[in-house]
Design an enzyme around this catalytic site. Structure first.
Site, PDB file in Angstrom:
ATOM      1  N   ASP A 130       0.822  -1.084   0.113  1.00  0.00           N
ATOM      2  CA  ASP A 130      -0.060   0.124   0.127  1.00  0.00           C
ATOM      3  C   ASP A 130       1.065   1.293  -0.068  1.00  0.00           C
ATOM      4  OD1 ASP A 130      -2.184  -1.671   0.079  1.00  0.00           O
ATOM      5  OD2 ASP A 130      -2.240  -1.684   2.447  1.00  0.00           O
ATOM      6  N   VAL A 131       0.442   2.138  -0.842  1.00  0.00           N
ATOM      7  CA  VAL A 131       1.468   3.307  -1.137  1.00  0.00           C
ATOM      8  C   VAL A 131       0.719   4.335  -1.036  1.00  0.00           C
ATOM      9  CG1 VAL A 131       3.223   4.408  -2.497  1.00  0.00           C
ATOM     10  CG2 VAL A 131       2.993   2.066  -2.740  1.00  0.00           C
TER      11      VAL A 131
END
Length: 254
Positions: A130-131
């Protein structure tokens, strides 16, 4: 059959399905097993279930619910959320799921990726990355439902996950998740170029054109959809659906 897998990603909160926006406020979608039955009829390629509250609540997967889902489902299944050790993963496989999705635990005990891949094969391990962008527009990998920042570059972490045995990467743009605004093509491209394993683009899909761009321009191997498959359209009510095959064929490589 399409060469590119289009994967509905369904979010569990307790025993209900919900849909979030940027990993935050959520909308109730429905019952997991009823939703699975609809996707059976739509003949989707694969389904992914992610429990968004398990890790934050420091609990394990809801194995009873997962067993019910596996009994109803006719297509391959993957699951992530609250997987803390090898035993958790083993129980998930025993229920009938083909893949486990590992996110937060990969930072706490990265050898877990190695261990699962060694026993069940790399094809059974999906590394979830997850960015999120900071207020200074810098990219950060986040875990624990987006609440905890990790001091690692997304591309470097993807390379590390591949090295440890992950067979796929589920790459999510937190800033675009649930927005219908389109995928982060630059992020997808940089990660796809850096690894040799499939990258599943997730976060922002709002049209079949977005799906095509994620593959053609971003280099994604597969595309994961959330809002597009559980709502009629943006800001409208719940409607479990799947893009028409003809529309997908028109935008995807053949």
């Amino acid at each position: 059959m399409l060469r590119t897998r289009i994967i509905p990603v369904l979010l569990l909160r307790g025993e209900s399905l919900v849909k979030t926006i940027r990993f935050d406020r959520f909308t109730y979608v429905g019952d997991p097993c009823n939703t699975v039955r609809i996707f059976n009829e739509l003949e989707v390629d694969e389904l992914a279930f992610l429990d968004i509250s398990a890790t934050r609540e420091r609990r394990g997967p809801n194995f009873a619910l997962l067993a019910e889902i596996a009994t109803e489902c006719f297509m391959p299944l993957s699951y992530g959320g609250g997987i803390h050790n090898f035993e958790d993963a083993a129980r998930i496989f025993e229920t009938g799921f083909e893949k486990v999705v590992i996110n937060s635990a990969a930072f706490e005990q990265p050898q877990l990726i190695n261990e699962i891949a060694r026993v069940y094969g790399t094809q059974a391990v999906v590394a979830s990355i997850d960015v999120k962008r900071t207020i200074f527009r810098r990219e950060k990998v986040v875990t624990h439902g987006g609440r905890r920042q990790q001091l690692v570059d997304p591309v470097a972490w993807a390379i590390e996950m591949e090295r440890r045995g992950a067979g796929e990467i589920l790459l999510t743009s937190v800033d675009r998740e649930g927005t219908w605004a389109g995928f982060d093509l630059d992020l997808i491209r940089r990660v796809s170029d850096a690894v040799s394993i499939p990258v599943i683009a997730h976060g922002g899909g709002g049209s079949v054109e977005h799906i095509g761009c994620a593959v053609r321009e971003g280099g994604a191997s597969s595309v994961a959809l959330g809002s597009m498959v559980v709502f009629q359209k943006k800001d409208f009510g719940v409607l479990v659906s799947f893009p028409e095959r003809a529309a997908l064929e028109a935008v995807l490589p053949q």
